[in-house]
Scaffold this motif. Sequence first.
Motif, PDB file in Angstrom:
ATOM      1  N   ALA A 196     112.305  91.222  97.288  1.00 49.46           N
ATOM      2  CA  ALA A 196     112.937  89.999  96.785  1.00 49.46           C
ATOM      3  C   ALA A 196     113.862  90.309  95.607  1.00 49.46           C
ATOM      4  O   ALA A 196     114.966  89.763  95.502  1.00 49.46           O
ATOM      5  CB  ALA A 196     111.863  88.993  96.362  1.00 49.46           C
ATOM      6  N   ALA A 231     117.127  91.763  96.789  1.00 48.80           N
ATOM      7  CA  ALA A 231     117.999  90.748  97.393  1.00 48.80           C
ATOM      8  C   ALA A 231     118.632  89.856  96.333  1.00 48.80           C
ATOM      9  O   ALA A 231     119.781  89.422  96.481  1.00 48.80           O
ATOM     10  CB  ALA A 231     117.205  89.897  98.389  1.00 48.80           C
ATOM     11  N   LEU A 273     117.236  88.824 101.784  1.00 45.56           N
ATOM     12  CA  LEU A 273     115.789  89.025 101.843  1.00 45.56           C
ATOM     13  C   LEU A 273     115.295  89.026 103.278  1.00 45.56           C
ATOM     14  O   LEU A 273     114.405  89.817 103.633  1.00 45.56           O
ATOM     15  CB  LEU A 273     115.077  87.937 101.035  1.00 45.56           C
ATOM     16  CG  LEU A 273     113.551  88.048 101.022  1.00 45.56           C
ATOM     17  CD1 LEU A 273     113.099  89.415 100.497  1.00 45.56           C
ATOM     18  CD2 LEU A 273     112.930  86.936 100.193  1.00 45.56           C
TER      19      LEU A 273
END
Length: 450
Positions: free
Chosen positions: A341, A344, A438
């Motif tokens: 995460a 991203a 993601l």
Amino acid sequence: MPLDVIMPALGMAQDTGHLVAWKKKPGDRVAAGDVLFEVETDKSVMEVEAQGEGWLVDVAAEEGSDVPVGRVIARIADSPGESGAAEAQASAPAPDAGAEAPAPAPDTPALPEGRAVIMPVLGMAQDAGLLVAWSVEPGARVEAGDTLFEVETDKSVMEVPAEAAGYLAATLAAAGEEVPTGEVIAILTETAPEAPVTRTRAEGAAPAPATPPAKAEEPAPATPPARAEERARPVSPPAPAPETGGRLLASPKLRRLAHEEGLDLALLRQAGVPEPWHVRDLERLRALAAEAATAPAAAPAPATAGLRLVATLSEDSLAGTLAWAAERADLAPEAVLAGLAGAALGLPATVAVETLHARSLWHVPSRRLTAVTAAGEDATPSLVLRDLTASRLTEIAAGPEPAPVLTLTRGPAGLTLTLEAAPGALAPLAAARLLDGLAGRLEDPLRHLF
């Protein structure tokens, strides 16, 4: 001033009540609304509340005894030392269901013979009740337990049920009239009346028959009568407006008057008037309503909507990556998800990983999984990844939170990734890049991080 405690009538044809238990002892301090005792009739058990504050003295009825309706069984005195009045008043006559009411005019139709319906005693110091409305049309059939009418005292509005099946052959009071307790206000008959009698109290009521005719065997009602606690529950008149911020505590009488005048009870709460409110607060409510009517209207805030984007992906590669990270790199699944995460979103980043039962904070300084480290509990996350794949939830719409939230759920076709962000937290294109990035990393983690 001392207040007499009497045995109330919980039904229309009740002449005694069974005192189940005292909830206060002689000499106890009581406040208005405290439960004093429990009383049982043939159909219900009710808690009887104190109508004033003081000390309970002169208790003149024992638990387990049958007491005539209207008899004084105790007093609420101004001091614990007062006594001696209940014994003298204990022989006070109970309300008489057959007592004569005002005589009818000579040209009024004769009343049918049948079962008398009286105005019940709903409070300890009540001598009259306001007939709010009839719930049954004259001439209609009622079953035992059906609501017959609504009556209001200074404290409550109650539904009064029929104690027996029959036809409403006569009504002797109109909605809006005050009727003394014990006075006959209707007559039920076993057969349907040809012409039901409808009177107001001003036109004159009539005494109940001295000995009501024997009740014939009746078939069982089509529907079972309501439970006793449902038949005796208080009901509130319609509120003037939907209540916000919790239930507005106001007496039924104030609610009714406010509704009739179109006044919003919420104004009292906004002005800080202590609850519960009573009729004495009506003038204050009128003044507040007048002030609100003359105040300039506030400009409505512009409507803004948060972002919500959804993506779907396969879960096979993610499961393999989590297993590999746990076995080879000694990385917890939460650290792997935080690293994906954070990469991203844009590095460096602090990512909160949440499940249904735990929450952890991770610092992601680079694209290497081994660089992901636990962050302090006081760190402010720049992104929240909520892993709900272990739950039965398949989709979510929780609304925006302070930080953007990515929620991972498992559905029939694989994984679903939902991004929710408050207005202004992410530009639409940046939110799309975050979600797509993601989703790609979750499907092929090794390609993006190694």
